[in-house]
Structures are given as C-alpha cells and as structure tokens.
Design an enzyme around this catalytic site. Structure first.
Site, mmCIF file in Angstrom:
data_model
loop_
_atom_site.group_PDB
_atom_site.id
_atom_site.type_symbol
_atom_site.label_atom_id
_atom_site.label_comp_id
_atom_site.label_asym_id
_atom_site.label_seq_id
_atom_site.Cartn_x
_atom_site.Cartn_y
_atom_site.Cartn_z
ATOM 1 N N CYS A 121 1.742 -2.507 2.715
ATOM 2 C CA CYS A 121 1.495 -2.389 3.883
ATOM 3 C C CYS A 121 1.682 -3.997 4.552
ATOM 4 C CB CYS A 121 -0.138 -2.220 3.841
ATOM 5 S SG CYS A 121 -0.049 -0.344 3.220
ATOM 6 N N ARG A 142 3.494 8.110 12.975
ATOM 7 C CA ARG A 142 2.396 7.876 11.810
ATOM 8 C C ARG A 142 1.352 6.009 11.880
ATOM 9 N NH1 ARG A 142 0.875 5.052 6.830
ATOM 10 N NH2 ARG A 142 -0.317 6.695 5.986
HETATM 11 P P1 XMP Z 1 0.600 1.304 -2.716
HETATM 12 O O1 XMP Z 1 0.029 -0.085 -2.885
HETATM 13 O O2 XMP Z 1 0.569 2.203 -3.715
HETATM 14 O O3 XMP Z 1 0.084 2.057 -1.338
HETATM 15 O O4 XMP Z 1 1.854 0.964 -2.350
HETATM 16 C C1 XMP Z 1 1.361 3.194 -0.736
HETATM 17 C C2 XMP Z 1 0.661 3.853 0.560
HETATM 18 O O5 XMP Z 1 0.559 2.450 1.319
HETATM 19 C C3 XMP Z 1 1.013 3.392 2.818
HETATM 20 N N1 XMP Z 1 2.002 3.140 3.357
HETATM 21 C C4 XMP Z 1 1.387 2.242 4.731
HETATM 22 N N2 XMP Z 1 0.559 1.393 5.389
HETATM 23 N N3 XMP Z 1 2.067 -0.029 6.136
HETATM 24 C C5 XMP Z 1 1.095 0.470 6.049
HETATM 25 O O6 XMP Z 1 0.658 -0.451 5.991
HETATM 26 C C6 XMP Z 1 3.013 1.148 6.188
HETATM 27 O O7 XMP Z 1 4.421 0.722 6.041
HETATM 28 C C7 XMP Z 1 2.596 2.429 4.874
HETATM 29 N N4 XMP Z 1 3.853 2.459 4.113
HETATM 30 C C8 XMP Z 1 2.628 3.207 3.175
HETATM 31 C C9 XMP Z 1 0.474 5.063 1.799
HETATM 32 O O8 XMP Z 1 -1.222 5.126 2.409
HETATM 33 C C10 XMP Z 1 0.739 4.776 0.799
HETATM 34 O O9 XMP Z 1 0.137 5.922 0.307
#
Ligand code: XMP
Length: 506
Positions: free
Chosen positions: A327, A425
């Site tokens: 993120c 999203r």
């Molecule tokens: P982890 O830490 O397990 O997190 O890799 C997975 C969660 O991250 C969110 N997600 C995103 N958040 N930009 C964001 O700010 C992104 O591009 C992105 N893609 C996923 C999502 O909630 C996921 O479950």
C-alpha cells in the site's frame, strides 16, 4: 467478576496511549505473558468472519488478483479459514470461481473425459498414458454427442485386442445405472452403494452427459470430511467474494449469491462513504432472498466509521487503511491510522453489537495474529503472507535472488490500468488511464511453496501466542490480554539481533 471482563486490560493500555496522542502498529506492541495451565495445541481457535460465517481458524485471504482465486479459496476453507475471491473479473468469471469452490467437495466430475464410440481401445490407452490420466472410467459418446456406454477398468482388463472399438468393449447404455442432472452427492452415494456400481453418469432429457460421480470420491466425502474444513450446512466449502458499489454491482452480487457465495465483501479503499451506505441498503433485499448470507463492508480505520458501517447494516467490518505491504495510500494521501490502534478503536466502537471485525493488512509475522485478535479482531486478512504460495494465482519466476512470485497492490498503476474494478476501489473508475494516481506498488515476494505449510506456521504462531498469554481460546485471549508498548531498543531486541542468521526459512 471484574478480572474476567473482556478487554479490561487492553482498554487501560490504550487509554494511556490515547493520552499521549500516539497510534501504534504491530511492531510497537507485544502481549504480556501469563500463567498457563493447558497445552496450546488444545486451544480453540474458532472464530467468525461475519455474523453467519464461522471460521475454524481466523485466517482469511485477501481479495486481490495475485492472492485469491478458486484454488486459494479452496485451500483456505480446507484449512478452516476463508478465501475472498477478488473482483477484477467479470461477474460471470467471479461466479464461476465461487461455483468451483462450492463444488470442490461435491466430487462431481463436471466435464468428464469422454471417448468416441469408434475409437480403438489401443488409441484410448495411448491417449490416457500421454495425458497422465490416473483413472480408467470413460463415458462413451456417439457421434451425435449422446452417451452410448461406459468404459471402466474391467473393460480394459478383459480386452485382449487393442483394435477393438470402444463400442464393442464398453458396458452398453441399457446396462448402466445413470441419474438425472442435479443429483446431489448424497443421492449419488445412495444409488451407487445400493447398486454396487463405481461410476454414476448424470444425463439430461436428451441423453447428453452433464456430469459424473465416482464412488471412491463420494465415500471419501461421506466418511472422510475433515472436521477442520470450513463447510456450510450442505458440506460445501465456504467462500466469500468481493464486490463494489452501484447498480451493476447489485447484479454481480446476485450472481455470486446464486453461485453459492456465503459472504459478499464490499471492498473499497474507503468504506465510510455514501455509496457504501446505499449499497448496504440495496443489498437488504438480496439478503432476504438468500437467508444466512452476509455482507461485510470496509475498509475503515476510525471508530466513528466502524460504527456507521454497523448502523448501515454490515454483518462484518473490515479494518485497515494503508497498513498493507504493497500500500502507498498513506504516502499518497497523507491519511490512515497505524493498524493496531485502528483495529482496537474500531473493535471497541462496535463491541457488543455482534459484528465481527477483520483486521485487514499489515500482517507480516505470525505473532501479529494473536495481537490483532487480542485487541478485538475476530479474523485477520492476509495478502503478503499468502501471495508467494503455490495456490496464489500466477506461476513463480526464477530470478538471481531465487524463486519469486508477483504480488501487486490493487491500487498499483499496473492493476488499475488492467481492471475497472481496481480503479473503482480507489474511486478512479472513470479516470483516464494516463491520469491515474497509484495507491499501491507492484512487487515480488519469495516463492514459499505449499500454502498449507505457510498456514500451519501462522497457526502455530497463534497457538504459541495463546499459550504464552495463558488463554485457551480467542475469547479467553481477549479477557486475559495486556500489552507492552515497545521502545526502539525493545523492538530491536524482539527480532534476531547481533548474529548472522543462517536459517532464513522463518
Ligand atoms: P498485506 O499487508 O497482507 O495487505 O499485503 C493486504 C491488504 O492490502 C490492501 N490493499 C491495498 N491497499 N493500496 C492500498 O493502499 C493497494 O494497492 C492495495 N492493494 C491491496 C487490501 O485491503 C489487502 O487485503
């Protein structure tokens, strides 16, 4: 009794932290250890993802296109957790993935490998060898596509001339036991065990083959169902699917529910907004039509937002704005709350309302899981931990740093350019592709092999955490848990230090 009140100690801890205006995340805290009188391997780790969706282990895979499609969802549910199929797919594709999970334990072969009536037994055996088939049951079809008979192991064993055609070697249709399309696994088992047959072709009114049951698979299903599997009342694996907001997404939602989806997840980077409220309201009709199915909404990170989602009718709340490994939301937009404080505050806001909370993102080590649960989450959602495994979509690549898999944020430029759902999203659905602002990155993670092994490690850590706190279950953890806030030196001390680690497998 006062000392048994859930969250009493963590409430005191966070009240102090709040006074200093600090917000904390996983690396900042550790659970205090306590007296233990039981073996952690006997602790219960059952929980809930949403009001009606229980979990045999509190782990959920992220709704991301490099994490969860049907294979991951099947593995998660067989481990006792849950997979949320991502939405960067057409509604039809996503519903097909849901059906794949739902039918996995059904043992019905949906598209049996068939042979033509004029094929020779020699050719069929050859094809079988080359394709590596490990079975010998083939429905035999006429040139017009109707089933005319069945070949089984016996027919191959008693056939001495490889030039014999299938139609001569087969058991003809008149001697077969068949059943109509739509026959359930239970019914199929009763038919086959009653008739002492091993294969049950399913046919429609015009005698076309629509599926096939195999007795040995059914027997495994009837008697070998692991108590660990997360299954619904019909013994099908549970599965969730992500949706967005708006009228078209209502159509998607209905298709997913029709396919058997147990829980819809309104998956927005910012869940505290009017379109989510409207979507939750619009989905109430569908929830009545499909009783027992849930709608989870997110993501939020402030208590007022969690409370609003609860009041709008969410059956579960997903917390996490910017903690994810991929993120960049916090850098890009300057918003968000470190995950431990976010989870605690949101959970406290909806405490007692019976709405489970999922801590989404930021889990990098198994020790983060007992922390998330101790402060009020009922489950954790993971992308990073699972993206490098065999069941995540995509193949591993060989690089000079070893085997890796691609793991990308749904808000990465690459994902957003490819998919409307990914743009939506981040509220950039209608933004021209050259004007998109990324909120995530594309990355690679080391290939970690078997997802089950990875999950075992995570659950092993969770159980160890329960054992150190002296808790026998997640509710007991929430009653007993207290936290230390770590100094910088304390954080350094919490990881391997002053040594060259030679075994990096953990
Ligand atoms: P982890 O830490 O397990 O997190 O890799 C997975 C969660 O991250 C969110 N997600 C995103 N958040 N930009 C964001 O700010 C992104 O591009 C992105 N893609 C996923 C999502 O909630 C996921 O479950």
């Amino acid at each position: 009794m006062k000392k048994d009140k859930a969250f009493a100690k963590v409430d005191r801890f966070f009240a102090e932290i709040e006074r200093s205006g600090l917000a904390l995340t996983y690396g900042d805290v550790r659970l205090k250890t306590g007296y233990s009188d039981s073996d952690p391997k006997d602790a219960s780790i059952t929980s809930f993802f949403s009001r009606n969706v229980p979990l045999n282990c509190p782990l959920v895979s992220a709704a991301m296109d490099t994490v969860t499609e049907a294979s991951m969802a099947i593995a998660m549910a067989m481990f006792g957790g849950l997979g949320i199929i991502h939405k960067a797919l057409t509604a039809e594709q996503q519903a097909a993935q849901v059906r794949q999970v739902k039918r996995y334990l059904n043992c019905m072969v949906e598209t049996p490998i068939c042979v033509k009536e004029d094929e020779t037994m020699g050719d069929i055996l050859d094809r079988s060898l080359k394709s590596g088939f490990d079975f010998h049951s083939f429905p035999v079809l006429s040139n017009s596509g109707k089933i005319v008979g069945l070949l089984t192991r016996n027919n191959f064993e008693f056939c001495t001339d490889p030039k014999t055609t299938a139609s001569r070697a087969m058991t003809p249709f008149k001697d077969l036991v068949t059943a109509p399309s739509g026959t359930s696994a239970k019914e199929a088992y009763a038919i086959l065990s009653g008739q002492h047959k091993k294969v049950l072709p399913l046919i429609n009114e015009t005698r076309e083959l629509t599926g096939m049951f195999v007795y040995s698979d059914l027997k495994r299903l009837m008697f070998g169902l692991s108590s660990q599997y997360n299954v619904d009342t019909d013994s099908h694996l549970r599965v969730g699917a992500a949706i967005d907001v708006g009228p078209e997404e209502l159509v998607r939602a209905e298709m997913l529910l029709e396919a058997g989806c147990d829980v819809l997840v309104i998956d927005k980077a910012h869940g505290d907004m009017r379109p989510v409220k409207e979507m939750l309201t619009s989905l109430k009709g569908l929830k009545q039509k499909y009783p027992g199915r849930d709608v989870v909404a997110g993501n939020v990170s402030e208590p007022e937002s969690a409370l609003r989602l609860a009041k709008w009718g969410a059956d579960g709340i997903k917390v996490g704005q910017g903690p994810g490994s991929i993120c960049t939301t916090r850098d890009i937009a300057g918003v968000g709350c470190p995950q431990v404080t976010a989870v605690y505050n949101c959970a406290k806001a909806v405490r007692g309302m019976g709405i489970p909370l999922c801590a989404d993102g930021g889990v990098t080590k198994s020790g983060d899981i007992p922390v998330a649960l101790a402060i009020g989450a009922s489950s954790v959602m993971m992308g990073f931990v699972l993206a490098g495994t065999d069941k995540a979509p995509g193949k591993f690549k060989e690089t000079n740093r070893g085997r890796v898999k691609v793991y990308r944020g749904m808000g990465s430029l690459e994902a957003m350019k490819e998919s409307y759902a990914a743009r939506a999203r981040y509220r950039q659905g209608d933004t021209p592709k050259d004007k998109l602002v990324a909120e995530g990155v594309v990355s690679t993670v080391p290939y970690r092999g078997s997802v089950t092994k990875v999950l075992e490690t995570q659950v092993g850590g969770l159980r160890a955490g329960l054992g150190y706190v002296g808790a026998n279950s997640i509710p007991e953890l929430q009653k007993k848990a207290d936290l230390h806030w770590l100094s910088a030196a304390g954080q350094t001390e919490s990881h391997p230090h002053d040594v060259d680690v030679t075994d990096k497998t953990q």
